[in-house]
Design an enzyme around this catalytic site. Structure first.
Site, short mmCIF file in Angstrom:
data_model
loop_
_atom_site.label_atom_id
_atom_site.label_comp_id
_atom_site.label_asym_id
_atom_site.label_seq_id
_atom_site.Cartn_x
_atom_site.Cartn_y
_atom_site.Cartn_z
N CYS A 268 0.83 -1.21 0.00
CA CYS A 268 0.00 0.00 0.00
C CYS A 268 0.87 1.27 0.00
O CYS A 268 1.51 1.55 -0.99
CB CYS A 268 -1.00 -0.03 1.16
SG CYS A 268 -2.43 1.05 0.90
N HIS A 351 -3.93 -5.43 -0.12
CA HIS A 351 -3.58 -5.88 1.23
C HIS A 351 -3.63 -7.41 1.33
O HIS A 351 -4.69 -7.98 1.57
CB HIS A 351 -4.54 -5.27 2.25
CG HIS A 351 -4.22 -3.85 2.58
ND1 HIS A 351 -3.52 -3.48 3.70
CD2 HIS A 351 -4.48 -2.70 1.91
CE1 HIS A 351 -3.37 -2.16 3.73
NE2 HIS A 351 -3.94 -1.67 2.64
N GLU A 353 -2.71 -9.33 3.67
CA GLU A 353 -3.02 -9.86 5.01
C GLU A 353 -4.51 -10.13 5.18
O GLU A 353 -4.92 -10.79 6.14
CB GLU A 353 -2.54 -8.90 6.09
CG GLU A 353 -3.42 -7.70 6.37
CD GLU A 353 -3.35 -6.60 5.32
OE1 GLU A 353 -4.11 -5.63 5.44
OE2 GLU A 353 -2.52 -6.72 4.38
#
Length: 372
Positions: A268, A351, A353
Site C-alpha cells: 500500500c 492488502h 493480510e
C-alpha cells in the site's frame, strides 16, 4: 443526537449521530466491504478520512478485543445508512456505539449513503465537516475552509510507533480462540511503521519471521548497518495514511535502502513510497479503491485474486521502466504489484493480510521470505 454535514461542493445534510460529540474534519471515502467493519474502522490508513459504508446496516456483530488493527482509531468518523439497534456474536464485548465513544470518534446514521457513494464516485473524494455543535450551513462552510487539506498533512507521524518494539504473535486461531505463538525463526525483518496494521505483523510472524517494528523516521544507515551485521535479513515498508509525495525524507531513506540491495516488501503506502524513491511519482485517484471485493490479475500465473484494497493514490505506468509489473487491478487496469529489476524488492498496492477480506494473496509474504 443530531449532526450536520457540510461538503466542499456546497451540499448540506443532517442526520443522527452517536459516539463522540463535537466538530470533525476529514475527507469522505466509501468502502464497499460487506463485513469486517471493526478492522476497517481501526485501520490507521484511514487517518483524516470519514468512512462511508455502502453496506446498508452496520454494527450487528458488535466489536471485540481481538479484531483491532491498531490501539487507536485514526479515522475522522464513520457514516452509515442504518445502525443496528442490537448486536450478537459470541466474540463481541461491546456495541459499535460504545466502541466509537470510547475512542473519541463520531458515528453518523439514518443517512442516504447510496446518495453519498454516487456523489463521491462522480465528483471524487470530498472534504467535509461534521458537527453536533454547529448547525448553520455558512458557519460550517467557513470552518471547513479554514481546516487543513488532507493532502498537505503528514498523518504518518501521528499513527507511527514512537519507539521500537518486537511483535511476537501470529494470526488468530479460530479453533483455539487465541493468536498463534511466534515460531522459532532464523530470519528477522525490520518493519518501518508508517501506520502498520496489526494483522500484517501477525502474517509476517506466521510465515516465519522474527519481527522488529521501527518508527517511520528510522534512518536507513541504522538498518543498513544491521543488515550488514546479519542482524536483519530484510525490510518491510508498511501501509499508512495520506499523500505519499509529501514524505520527502522517508522517500530519501528508502532510496538508500534500495541502493544497499536489501530485500524489501512494500504494501500500500510502502508500495507507493518505493515508486517515488525510484523517481516515479505517484498520483491521486478520483475516488480511490476501498473494499474487500477487488479482482486483481497475477500476470505471472495468469490467475485472478479477489483482494482487499484501501488507497487513494497509485503508482504510474512508467514504473515499468525499472520494474516488472506483476499484478493489475481488473476494475481500473491500474498497476497493483511490481518486482523491481536488478533489486530484491517486490511491492503490492492491495492488502495480502486480508483483514478484512479474502485470503488469496497471502503468498506474497512467502515470496518476500524467498528474496532473502
Amino acid at each position: 443526537m443530531k449532526a450536520y454535514i457540510y461538503l466542499e461542493n456546497d451540499i448540506f445534510l443532517s442526520a443522527k449521530a452517536f459516539g463522540k460529540s463535537g466538530t470533525f474534519f476529514g475527507e469522505l471515502v466509501f468502502n464497499t466491504s460487506l463485513t469486517g467493519y471493526q478492522e476497517i474502522i481501526s485501520d490507521p490508513s484511514y487517518a483524516g478520512q470519514f468512512i462511508v459504508f455502502s453496506m446498508p446496516e452496520i454494527g450487528i456483530v458488535g466489536t471485540n478485543e481481538n479484531d483491532n488493527e491498531s490501539k487507536e482509531i485514526f479515522a475522522s468518523g464513520v457514516l452509515m445508512r442504518e445502525l443496528s439497534s442490537s448486536f450478537s456474536n459470541f466474540r463481541a464485548k461491546e456495541s459499535l456505539q460504545d466502541y466509537l465513544e470510547k475512542h473519541g470518534k463520531i458515528g453518523i446514521y439514518e443517512l442516504d449513503t447510496r446518495y453519498l457513494v454516487k456523489m463521491i464516485r462522480n465528483n471524487g473524494n470530498l472534504r467535509a465537516v461534521i458537527s453536533t455543535e454547529i448547525s448553520n450551513k455558512e458557519d460550517l462552510k467557513i470552518a471547513l475552509e479554514k481546516s487543513a487539506k488532507i493532502d498537505e498533512v503528514n498523518f504518518v507521524k501521528e499513527v507511527s510507533t514512537k519507539k521500537n518494539y518486537s511483535h511476537k504473535q501470529g494470526v488468530w486461531n479460530a479453533s483455539f480462540q487465541k493468536f498463534n505463538d511466534a515460531k522459532r525463526s532464523e530470519k528477522k525483518v525490520a518493519v518501518i511503521d508508517y501506520g502498520v496494521k496489526t494483522n500484517i505483523l501477525n502474517e509476517l510472524v506466521e510465515v516465519g519471521f522474527e519481527v522488529e517494528v521501527y518508527p517511520y523516521n528510522v534512518k536507513a544507515d541504522e538498518l543498513i548497518t544491521l543488515y550488514k551485521k546479519g542482524e536483519i535479513q530484510g525490510v518491510f515498508l508498511s501501509n499508512g495514511p495520506g499523500e505519499p509525495r509529501i514524505l520527502k525524507q522517508e522517500i530519501a531513506e528508502i532510496k538508500k535502502l534500495a541502493e544497499a540491495k536489501i530485500p524489501m516488501l512494500g504494501i500500500c503506502l510502502g508500495h507507493q513510497l518505493l515508486s517515488n524513491a525510484f523517481g516515479y511519482e505517484t498520483y491521486k485517484m478520483k475516488f480511490g479503491q476501498h473494499g474487500a471485493n477487488h479482482p486483481v490479475i497475477n500476470l505471472d500465473t495468469k490467475t485472478v485474486e479477489i483482494t482487499a484494497q484501501n488507497h487513494n493514490y497509485n503508482v504510474p505506468e512508467e514504473l515499468a521502466q525499472v520494474a516488472h509489473i506483476t499484478h493489475r487491478n481488473l476494475f481500473g487496469d491500474n498497476v497493483e504489484g511490481v518486482r523491481y529489476k536488478d533489486y530484491p524488492i517486490i511491492s503490492v498496492q492491495h492488502h495480502p493480510e486480508s483483514s478484512s477480506g479474502p485470503h488469496e494473496s497471502k503468498y506474497i509474504f512467502k515470496e518476500f521470505m524467498n528474496l532473502m
